[in-house]
Design a protein around this motif. Structure first.
Motif, PDB file in Angstrom:
ATOM      1  N   PHE A  49      42.816  40.530  28.286  1.00  0.00           N
ATOM      2  CA  PHE A  49      43.127  39.873  27.018  1.00  0.00           C
ATOM      3  C   PHE A  49      42.225  38.651  26.883  1.00  0.00           C
ATOM      4  O   PHE A  49      42.136  37.848  27.819  1.00  0.00           O
ATOM      5  CB  PHE A  49      44.602  39.440  26.972  1.00  0.00           C
ATOM      6  CG  PHE A  49      45.556  40.567  26.663  1.00  0.00           C
ATOM      7  CD1 PHE A  49      45.630  41.678  27.474  1.00  0.00           C
ATOM      8  CD2 PHE A  49      46.396  40.495  25.555  1.00  0.00           C
ATOM      9  CE1 PHE A  49      46.516  42.727  27.188  1.00  0.00           C
ATOM     10  CE2 PHE A  49      47.282  41.528  25.262  1.00  0.00           C
ATOM     11  CZ  PHE A  49      47.334  42.644  26.074  1.00  0.00           C
ATOM     12  N   LEU A  50      41.550  38.542  25.742  1.00  0.00           N
ATOM     13  CA  LEU A  50      40.695  37.377  25.497  1.00  0.00           C
ATOM     14  C   LEU A  50      41.534  36.294  24.825  1.00  0.00           C
ATOM     15  O   LEU A  50      42.114  36.533  23.758  1.00  0.00           O
ATOM     16  CB  LEU A  50      39.531  37.761  24.585  1.00  0.00           C
ATOM     17  CG  LEU A  50      38.374  38.565  25.200  1.00  0.00           C
ATOM     18  CD1 LEU A  50      37.963  38.021  26.556  1.00  0.00           C
ATOM     19  CD2 LEU A  50      38.673  40.039  25.272  1.00  0.00           C
ATOM     20  N   THR A  51      41.618  35.162  25.459  1.00  0.00           N
ATOM     21  CA  THR A  51      42.435  34.071  24.931  1.00  0.00           C
ATOM     22  C   THR A  51      41.934  32.732  25.463  1.00  0.00           C
ATOM     23  O   THR A  51      41.515  32.656  26.631  1.00  0.00           O
ATOM     24  CB  THR A  51      43.930  34.253  25.331  1.00  0.00           C
ATOM     25  OG1 THR A  51      44.604  33.002  25.217  1.00  0.00           O
ATOM     26  CG2 THR A  51      44.090  34.756  26.747  1.00  0.00           C
ATOM     27  N   PRO A  52      41.975  31.685  24.611  1.00  0.00           N
ATOM     28  CA  PRO A  52      41.517  30.378  25.110  1.00  0.00           C
ATOM     29  C   PRO A  52      42.397  29.871  26.249  1.00  0.00           C
ATOM     30  O   PRO A  52      42.000  28.964  26.982  1.00  0.00           O
ATOM     31  CB  PRO A  52      41.593  29.459  23.884  1.00  0.00           C
ATOM     32  CG  PRO A  52      42.381  30.188  22.859  1.00  0.00           C
ATOM     33  CD  PRO A  52      42.341  31.642  23.191  1.00  0.00           C
ATOM     34  N   SER A  75      39.165  33.377  29.163  1.00  0.00           N
ATOM     35  CA  SER A  75      38.655  32.495  28.114  1.00  0.00           C
ATOM     36  C   SER A  75      37.155  32.393  28.286  1.00  0.00           C
ATOM     37  O   SER A  75      36.653  32.395  29.411  1.00  0.00           O
ATOM     38  CB  SER A  75      39.277  31.108  28.276  1.00  0.00           C
ATOM     39  OG  SER A  75      38.520  30.147  27.562  1.00  0.00           O
ATOM     40  N   ILE A  76      36.423  32.292  27.161  1.00  0.00           N
ATOM     41  CA  ILE A  76      34.966  32.102  27.316  1.00  0.00           C
ATOM     42  C   ILE A  76      34.594  30.630  27.212  1.00  0.00           C
ATOM     43  O   ILE A  76      33.411  30.287  27.225  1.00  0.00           O
ATOM     44  CB  ILE A  76      34.131  32.963  26.345  1.00  0.00           C
ATOM     45  CG1 ILE A  76      34.408  32.592  24.888  1.00  0.00           C
ATOM     46  CG2 ILE A  76      34.335  34.435  26.599  1.00  0.00           C
ATOM     47  CD1 ILE A  76      33.235  32.944  23.979  1.00  0.00           C
ATOM     48  N   GLY A  77      35.569  29.740  27.098  1.00  0.00           N
ATOM     49  CA  GLY A  77      35.231  28.320  27.078  1.00  0.00           C
ATOM     50  C   GLY A  77      36.318  27.513  26.402  1.00  0.00           C
ATOM     51  O   GLY A  77      37.194  28.073  25.740  1.00  0.00           O
ATOM     52  N   ASP A  78      36.233  26.207  26.585  1.00  0.00           N
ATOM     53  CA  ASP A  78      37.280  25.335  26.060  1.00  0.00           C
ATOM     54  C   ASP A  78      37.052  24.974  24.605  1.00  0.00           C
ATOM     55  O   ASP A  78      36.737  23.826  24.273  1.00  0.00           O
ATOM     56  CB  ASP A  78      37.371  24.067  26.915  1.00  0.00           C
ATOM     57  CG  ASP A  78      37.930  24.377  28.287  1.00  0.00           C
ATOM     58  OD1 ASP A  78      38.594  25.426  28.436  1.00  0.00           O
ATOM     59  OD2 ASP A  78      37.704  23.582  29.212  1.00  0.00           O
ATOM     60  N   TYR A  79      37.162  25.973  23.760  1.00  0.00           N
ATOM     61  CA  TYR A  79      37.100  25.783  22.314  1.00  0.00           C
ATOM     62  C   TYR A  79      37.847  26.960  21.722  1.00  0.00           C
ATOM     63  O   TYR A  79      38.017  27.993  22.377  1.00  0.00           O
ATOM     64  CB  TYR A  79      35.654  25.743  21.804  1.00  0.00           C
ATOM     65  CG  TYR A  79      34.753  26.715  22.513  1.00  0.00           C
ATOM     66  CD1 TYR A  79      33.963  26.312  23.589  1.00  0.00           C
ATOM     67  CD2 TYR A  79      34.750  28.066  22.153  1.00  0.00           C
ATOM     68  CE1 TYR A  79      33.175  27.215  24.267  1.00  0.00           C
ATOM     69  CE2 TYR A  79      33.966  28.973  22.824  1.00  0.00           C
ATOM     70  CZ  TYR A  79      33.173  28.547  23.883  1.00  0.00           C
ATOM     71  OH  TYR A  79      32.399  29.440  24.565  1.00  0.00           O
ATOM     72  N   VAL A  80      38.301  26.796  20.476  1.00  0.00           N
ATOM     73  CA  VAL A  80      39.117  27.858  19.892  1.00  0.00           C
ATOM     74  C   VAL A  80      38.330  28.581  18.801  1.00  0.00           C
ATOM     75  O   VAL A  80      37.818  27.960  17.877  1.00  0.00           O
ATOM     76  CB  VAL A  80      40.440  27.290  19.336  1.00  0.00           C
ATOM     77  CG1 VAL A  80      41.273  28.409  18.722  1.00  0.00           C
ATOM     78  CG2 VAL A  80      41.212  26.589  20.437  1.00  0.00           C
ATOM     79  N   LEU A  81      38.226  29.897  18.952  1.00  0.00           N
ATOM     80  CA  LEU A  81      37.563  30.736  17.950  1.00  0.00           C
ATOM     81  C   LEU A  81      38.635  31.386  17.080  1.00  0.00           C
ATOM     82  O   LEU A  81      39.813  31.330  17.399  1.00  0.00           O
ATOM     83  CB  LEU A  81      36.726  31.794  18.664  1.00  0.00           C
ATOM     84  CG  LEU A  81      35.656  31.233  19.596  1.00  0.00           C
ATOM     85  CD1 LEU A  81      35.099  32.326  20.498  1.00  0.00           C
ATOM     86  CD2 LEU A  81      34.546  30.582  18.793  1.00  0.00           C
ATOM     87  N   SER A  82      38.192  32.040  16.002  1.00  0.00           N
ATOM     88  CA  SER A  82      39.192  32.647  15.102  1.00  0.00           C
ATOM     89  C   SER A  82      39.722  33.974  15.625  1.00  0.00           C
ATOM     90  O   SER A  82      40.594  34.568  15.019  1.00  0.00           O
ATOM     91  CB  SER A  82      38.614  32.897  13.718  1.00  0.00           C
ATOM     92  OG  SER A  82      37.495  32.149  13.486  1.00  0.00           O
TER      93      SER A  82
HETATM   94  N1  ADE Z   1      40.074  33.547  21.357  1.00  0.00           N
HETATM   95  C1  ADE Z   1      39.934  32.429  20.646  1.00  0.00           C
HETATM   96  N2  ADE Z   1      39.219  31.509  21.296  1.00  0.00           N
HETATM   97  C2  ADE Z   1      38.879  32.070  22.493  1.00  0.00           C
HETATM   98  C3  ADE Z   1      38.152  31.637  23.626  1.00  0.00           C
HETATM   99  N3  ADE Z   1      37.607  30.416  23.704  1.00  0.00           N
HETATM  100  N4  ADE Z   1      38.021  32.483  24.664  1.00  0.00           N
HETATM  101  C4  ADE Z   1      38.568  33.717  24.624  1.00  0.00           C
HETATM  102  N5  ADE Z   1      39.272  34.181  23.587  1.00  0.00           N
HETATM  103  C5  ADE Z   1      39.428  33.378  22.521  1.00  0.00           C
END
Ligand code: ADE
Length: 252
Positions: free
Chosen positions: A87-90, A133-140
């Motif tokens: 699961f991709l999530t911040p 997570s791919i990094g400490d920022y939030v994508l849509s």
């Molecule tokens: N979904 C929203 N932001 C994300 C992030 N930084 N890494 C992985 N999933 C994401």
């Protein structure tokens, strides 16, 4: 290797998988990238995939049923194989090259891209083998992160890059940052390529590159040096660089 991406925007994934090295790796059959749209598993007329959060708060939450049904049917199609379900999530653990290497050894991975505020946690708890997570920022949404994982994994699959050695030589792969690169012309707007690179002296070039990689890592990501594989010579170079930087030099 097979990668299945669960997303309500399959066209985002499909479009990014056509061009470039990724597209040609797929064409060569080195990996396949399939998409599954949870919307295809909705049961209502409006094909609803999100709802308001229990407990209040802004934003919508991805409903458990469409995504669970999508995952169940894809898992059933895998038969005996037990894919990694990422699961991709911040809120996940940060993606790094070790994780990429691990994923590249799998036969099949599922990448689950959430949208809105996030996914109902019961789905995460039931299916996730990893949360990344791919990094400490939030994508849509998790689509760009899924593509980041796909690209990084693809580079490690034998035959994907014209020259497999180039993945082995990738900066982070060796634990250090990338060295500066130059191509022709030798002089551009008054700026010369470092002399050593045109010297033809392989040992000097190797030493120069290693020193630059150590310097960049020391300046930008010093924490990487703790786990990098460093020779005695590297440690000596680092001591010199530190001494020089501490006394106001630039490490040149
Ligand atoms: N979904 C929203 N932001 C994300 C992030 N930084 N890494 C992985 N999933 C994401």
């Amino acid at each position: 290797m097979r990668i299945t991406v669960f997303t309500i925007f399959p066209e985002l994934i499909e479009a990014a998988c056509r061009p470039s090295i990724l597209g040609s790796a797929i064409e060569k059959g080195i990996l396949s990238v399939e998409t599954v749209d949870p919307r295809e598993h909705t049961t209502d007329r409006h094909r609803k995939v999100d709802d308001i959060p229990f407990g209040g708060g802004a934003g919508m939450v991805m409903m458990p049923q469409p995504l669970s049904d999508a995952l169940d049917s894809a898992l059933a199609a895998e038969g005996e194989r037990k894919p990694r379900v990422v699961f991709l999530t911040p809120g996940g653990r940060p993606l790094d090259q070790d994780t990429v290497r691990e994923l590249a050894n799998e036969e099949s991975i599922f990448l689950v891209s959430g949208r809105y505020k996030g996914i109902d946690d019961r789905v995460v708890r039931r299916y996730a083998t990893d949360e990344i997570s791919i990094g400490d920022y939030v994508l849509s949404g998790g689509e760009l992160p899924a593509l980041v994982v796909i690209d990084a994994v693809m580079r490690l699959l034998p035959g994907a890059l014209g020259d497999f050695a180039s993945a082995e030589e990738d900066s982070i792969h060796s634990g250090l940052l990338e060295v500066p690169l130059f191509t022709r012309p030798r002089e551009f707007r008054g700026d010369e390529v470092p002399e050593v690179l045109i010297s033809g002296h392989h040992e000097k070039i190797r030493r120069w590159r290693r020193r630059e990689a150590l310097k960049r890592t020391l300046l930008h990501r010093p924490e990487l040096l703790e786990s990098a594989d460093l020779s005695k010579e590297d440690q000596q170079v680092l001591r010199e660089l530190k001494r020089d930087l501490d006394s106001g030099g630039t490490g040149e």
